[in-house]
Design a protein around this motif. Structure first.
Motif, PDB file in Angstrom:
ATOM      1  N   GLU A  57       0.818  -1.210   0.000  1.00 45.69           N
ATOM      2  CA  GLU A  57       0.000   0.000   0.000  1.00 45.69           C
ATOM      3  C   GLU A  57       0.853   1.262   0.000  1.00 45.69           C
ATOM      4  OE1 GLU A  57      -3.974  -1.635   2.313  1.00 45.69           O
ATOM      5  OE2 GLU A  57      -2.215  -1.055   3.512  1.00 45.69           O
ATOM      6  N   VAL A  58       2.121   1.123   0.354  1.00 45.05           N
ATOM      7  CA  VAL A  58       3.033   2.274   0.291  1.00 45.05           C
ATOM      8  C   VAL A  58       3.309   2.629  -1.159  1.00 45.05           C
ATOM      9  CG1 VAL A  58       5.355   3.098   0.850  1.00 45.05           C
ATOM     10  CG2 VAL A  58       4.051   1.783   2.533  1.00 45.05           C
ATOM     11  N   GLY A  59       3.462   1.598  -2.018  1.00 48.90           N
ATOM     12  CA  GLY A  59       3.623   1.852  -3.442  1.00 48.90           C
ATOM     13  C   GLY A  59       4.961   1.404  -3.991  1.00 48.90           C
ATOM     14  N   THR A  60       5.411   2.099  -5.028  1.00 53.50           N
ATOM     15  CA  THR A  60       6.675   1.794  -5.699  1.00 53.50           C
ATOM     16  C   THR A  60       7.705   2.846  -5.319  1.00 53.50           C
ATOM     17  OG1 THR A  60       5.573   0.739  -7.577  1.00 53.50           O
ATOM     18  CG2 THR A  60       7.829   1.513  -7.928  1.00 53.50           C
ATOM     19  N   ILE A  61       8.818   2.404  -4.786  1.00 50.39           N
ATOM     20  CA  ILE A  61       9.869   3.347  -4.408  1.00 50.39           C
ATOM     21  C   ILE A  61      10.969   3.328  -5.466  1.00 50.39           C
ATOM     22  CG2 ILE A  61       9.390   3.257  -1.938  1.00 50.39           C
ATOM     23  CD1 ILE A  61      11.755   1.341  -1.630  1.00 50.39           C
ATOM     24  N   GLU A  62      11.481   4.513  -5.765  1.00 47.55           N
ATOM     25  CA  GLU A  62      12.581   4.669  -6.715  1.00 47.55           C
ATOM     26  C   GLU A  62      13.821   5.067  -5.929  1.00 47.55           C
ATOM     27  OE1 GLU A  62      13.623   7.028 -10.905  1.00 47.55           O
ATOM     28  OE2 GLU A  62      11.718   7.365  -9.855  1.00 47.55           O
ATOM     29  N   VAL A  63      14.918   4.359  -6.145  1.00 49.31           N
ATOM     30  CA  VAL A  63      16.106   4.560  -5.317  1.00 49.31           C
ATOM     31  C   VAL A  63      17.353   4.679  -6.179  1.00 49.31           C
ATOM     32  CG1 VAL A  63      15.061   3.180  -3.473  1.00 49.31           C
ATOM     33  CG2 VAL A  63      16.680   2.097  -5.052  1.00 49.31           C
ATOM     34  N   VAL A  64      18.405   5.214  -5.568  1.00 48.19           N
ATOM     35  CA  VAL A  64      19.767   5.051  -6.062  1.00 48.19           C
ATOM     36  C   VAL A  64      20.483   4.201  -5.029  1.00 48.19           C
ATOM     37  CG1 VAL A  64      21.968   6.185  -6.552  1.00 48.19           C
ATOM     38  CG2 VAL A  64      19.839   7.174  -7.403  1.00 48.19           C
ATOM     39  N   GLU A  65      21.166   3.166  -5.496  1.00 46.97           N
ATOM     40  CA  GLU A  65      21.794   2.204  -4.595  1.00 46.97           C
ATOM     41  C   GLU A  65      23.110   1.732  -5.184  1.00 46.97           C
ATOM     42  OE1 GLU A  65      19.120  -1.118  -4.340  1.00 46.97           O
ATOM     43  OE2 GLU A  65      19.017  -1.359  -6.512  1.00 46.97           O
ATOM     44  N   GLN A  66      23.919   1.121  -4.329  1.00 44.19           N
ATOM     45  CA  GLN A  66      25.172   0.539  -4.782  1.00 44.19           C
ATOM     46  C   GLN A  66      25.469  -0.689  -3.939  1.00 44.19           C
ATOM     47  OE1 GLN A  66      28.359   3.423  -4.089  1.00 44.19           O
ATOM     48  NE2 GLN A  66      28.609   2.757  -1.983  1.00 44.19           N
ATOM     49  N   GLY A  67      26.420  -1.481  -4.410  1.00 48.43           N
ATOM     50  CA  GLY A  67      26.905  -2.638  -3.670  1.00 48.43           C
ATOM     51  C   GLY A  67      28.348  -2.873  -4.056  1.00 48.43           C
ATOM     52  N   LYS A  68      29.008  -3.744  -3.334  1.00 50.94           N
ATOM     53  CA  LYS A  68      30.421  -4.000  -3.606  1.00 50.94           C
ATOM     54  C   LYS A  68      30.665  -4.403  -5.058  1.00 50.94           C
ATOM     55  CE  LYS A  68      33.074  -3.436   0.071  1.00 50.94           C
ATOM     56  NZ  LYS A  68      34.287  -2.581   0.033  1.00 50.94           N
ATOM     57  N   SER A  69      29.716  -5.120  -5.645  1.00 45.20           N
ATOM     58  CA  SER A  69      29.883  -5.575  -7.027  1.00 45.20           C
ATOM     59  C   SER A  69      28.987  -4.825  -8.004  1.00 45.20           C
ATOM     60  CB  SER A  69      29.588  -7.078  -7.121  1.00 45.20           C
ATOM     61  OG  SER A  69      28.260  -7.354  -6.703  1.00 45.20           O
ATOM     62  N   THR A  70      28.267  -3.810  -7.513  1.00 42.54           N
ATOM     63  CA  THR A  70      27.344  -3.055  -8.363  1.00 42.54           C
ATOM     64  C   THR A  70      27.570  -1.567  -8.168  1.00 42.54           C
ATOM     65  OG1 THR A  70      25.686  -4.808  -8.123  1.00 42.54           O
ATOM     66  CG2 THR A  70      24.935  -2.695  -8.991  1.00 42.54           C
ATOM     67  N   ALA A  71      27.995  -0.876  -9.228  1.00 39.29           N
ATOM     68  CA  ALA A  71      28.203   0.567  -9.147  1.00 39.29           C
ATOM     69  C   ALA A  71      26.866   1.268  -8.911  1.00 39.29           C
ATOM     70  CB  ALA A  71      28.850   1.069 -10.434  1.00 39.29           C
ATOM     71  N   PRO A  72      26.885   2.484  -8.381  1.00 32.14           N
ATOM     72  CA  PRO A  72      25.640   3.197  -8.095  1.00 32.14           C
ATOM     73  C   PRO A  72      24.712   3.246  -9.305  1.00 32.14           C
ATOM     74  CG  PRO A  72      27.477   4.357  -7.119  1.00 32.14           C
ATOM     75  CD  PRO A  72      28.069   3.260  -7.949  1.00 32.14           C
ATOM     76  N   LYS A  73      23.455   2.865  -9.072  1.00 29.34           N
ATOM     77  CA  LYS A  73      22.472   2.800 -10.151  1.00 29.34           C
ATOM     78  C   LYS A  73      21.092   3.145  -9.610  1.00 29.34           C
ATOM     79  CE  LYS A  73      21.468  -2.140  -9.513  1.00 29.34           C
ATOM     80  NZ  LYS A  73      20.068  -1.963  -9.084  1.00 29.34           N
ATOM     81  N   ARG A  74      20.196   3.458 -10.533  1.00 28.73           N
ATOM     82  CA  ARG A  74      18.806   3.756 -10.187  1.00 28.73           C
ATOM     83  C   ARG A  74      17.979   2.482 -10.356  1.00 28.73           C
ATOM     84  NH1 ARG A  74      15.781   8.881 -10.317  1.00 28.73           N
ATOM     85  NH2 ARG A  74      17.875   9.747 -10.624  1.00 28.73           N
ATOM     86  N   ALA A  75      17.000   2.315  -9.464  1.00 25.02           N
ATOM     87  CA  ALA A  75      16.126   1.144  -9.556  1.00 25.02           C
ATOM     88  C   ALA A  75      14.769   1.482  -8.961  1.00 25.02           C
ATOM     89  CB  ALA A  75      16.742  -0.050  -8.832  1.00 25.02           C
ATOM     90  N   LYS A  76      13.741   0.745  -9.401  1.00 30.31           N
ATOM     91  CA  LYS A  76      12.393   0.891  -8.854  1.00 30.31           C
ATOM     92  C   LYS A  76      11.960  -0.444  -8.266  1.00 30.31           C
ATOM     93  CE  LYS A  76      10.641   4.566 -11.892  1.00 30.31           C
ATOM     94  NZ  LYS A  76       9.552   4.947 -12.840  1.00 30.31           N
ATOM     95  N   TYR A  77      11.296  -0.368  -7.094  1.00 33.72           N
ATOM     96  CA  TYR A  77      10.827  -1.577  -6.432  1.00 33.72           C
ATOM     97  C   TYR A  77       9.365  -1.403  -6.031  1.00 33.72           C
ATOM     98  CZ  TYR A  77      15.790  -2.585  -6.239  1.00 33.72           C
ATOM     99  OH  TYR A  77      17.098  -2.808  -6.582  1.00 33.72           O
ATOM    100  N   ASP A  78       8.516  -2.227  -6.624  1.00 32.53           N
ATOM    101  CA  ASP A  78       7.096  -2.235  -6.294  1.00 32.53           C
ATOM    102  C   ASP A  78       6.929  -3.065  -5.024  1.00 32.53           C
ATOM    103  OD1 ASP A  78       4.377  -2.482  -6.084  1.00 32.53           O
ATOM    104  OD2 ASP A  78       4.053  -3.173  -8.143  1.00 32.53           O
ATOM    105  N   LEU A  79       6.562  -2.417  -3.939  1.00 31.11           N
ATOM    106  CA  LEU A  79       6.502  -3.119  -2.660  1.00 31.11           C
ATOM    107  C   LEU A  79       5.357  -4.122  -2.590  1.00 31.11           C
ATOM    108  CD1 LEU A  79       7.494  -0.267  -0.166  1.00 31.11           C
ATOM    109  CD2 LEU A  79       8.936  -1.934  -1.351  1.00 31.11           C
TER     110      LEU A  79
END
Length: 331
Positions: A272-294
């Motif tokens: 019910e919160v919806g879809t969040i759009e983020v910028v994220e990174q990880g040790k093996s993943t350079a900073p990128k944009r992603a969307k997650y439908d909760l």
């Protein structure tokens, strides 16, 4: 007529999706907050088996193996008399200050309250803010935090050491150069400010989700921080995203209005919160944009935080002596 039973019958277990649900963070406590748990150690009836306070690096035994997220101490000397002051700011954002006074020329029993005087004060977890205060905090910190994360997007350059947490933590540190901006609370373990939402899923579908809204704002806003623990979501391409091994942190870069009208303390499902759009990174993943439908969350937990000013939210910065103005409580 039912036969007489000599064995007790266990009550049905409470559903993981009951409105009284709990999450794995912050840790469970005995007295309601982590600070109050420590404060009870300084009660006169608590037995101390060592004069730990006289050590070169004095850390109270209850937190010796896992110190608070922020921990400080200081000394005062008056001849042979010594005073130890200490403070801990815990993951649940509760504060504990403590004081121990003794005469170093005497080999006193640490439980002799005439020779070794001890006391503690604490502040419970801060109360939720109304919408005006939360929107004001967003206007102070949100755009800068989101812009900081976006400045790494698509560059192939990692922020900090490349850990996911660094995007949020270093964004808070970025404010140090602006002396006209109140110091933000910053990242404290898995806490990144004022809690806006917490929730979890124990299977696919909204019927397997539960969550709770906190505070008076009506939406997730750009610059908020999302924290995941061992979460899994189905993605539009049929694949699956795994958030956290066990933790993952990301910066939200777009507003997100829930599909239901929310209020403080209301049960709200992640979907019910919806879809969040983020910028994220990880040790093996350079900073990128992603969307997650909760709605697609099928396993794990998440928390969404609003960056806020430290003094505005907690009443004080971290100092070893308890400030008189904060109205700290005693046991």
């Amino acid at each position: 007529m039912l036969p007489t039973r000599t064995r007790s019958i266990p009550a049905p277990s409470r559903s993981a999706l009951d409105e009284n649900f709990t999450l794995s963070f912050p840790p469970a406590t005995q007295h309601g907050t982590q600070a109050l748990d420590l404060a009870y150690y300084f009660h006169s009836t608590t037995y101390w088996d060592t004069p730990w306070y006289a050590a070169e690096h004095p850390v109270p035994p209850p937190i010796a193996e896992k110190r608070p997220s922020i921990f400080q101490y200081s000394w005062e000397y008056h001849g042979s008399k010594r005073v130890l002051y200490g403070v801990g700011l815990f993951e649940d954002l509760s504060y504990c200050w403590y004081t121990v006074q003794w005469d170093s020329s005497q080999d006193a029993d640490p439980n002799d309250t005439r020779a070794v005087q001890r006391s503690a004060q604490y502040l419970p977890r801060p109360q939720p803010w109304d919408q005006a205060a939360l929107v004001s905090a967003h206007e102070t910190y949100g755009e800068t935090i989101a812009g900081f994360a976006e400045s790494y997007e698509g560059t192939g350059q990692w922020c900090g050491t490349g850990e996911c947490w660094d995007l949020a933590s270093d964004a808070f540190k970025y404010f140090a150069q602006f002396d006209y901006v109140p110091k933000p609370l910053g990242s404290t373990a898995r806490t990144h400010g004022h809690l806006i939402f917490e929730g979890k899923a124990v299977g696919a579908g909204l019927e397997n989700q539960i969550g709770r809204w906190r505070g008076g704002d009506d939406r997730v806003r750009r610059g908020d921080i999302v924290q995941w623990i061992t979460a899994k979501l189905k993605m539009p391409n049929g694949g699956e995203a795994t958030m956290g091994a066990p933790d993952h942190t990301a910066v939200i870069v777009s507003d997100c209005v829930p599909s239901v009208q929310v209020r403080d303390g209301m049960i709200v499902k992640p979907g019910e919160v919806g879809t969040i759009e983020v910028v994220e990174q990880g040790k093996s993943t350079a900073p990128k944009r992603a969307k997650y439908d909760l709605k697609m969350l099928r396993e794990g937990e998440l928390w969404i935080y609003r960056p806020v000013g430290m003094v505005e939210y907690l009443g004080t910065d971290v100092v070893p002596k308890c400030p008189e103005h904060v109205g700290a409580l005693s046991i």
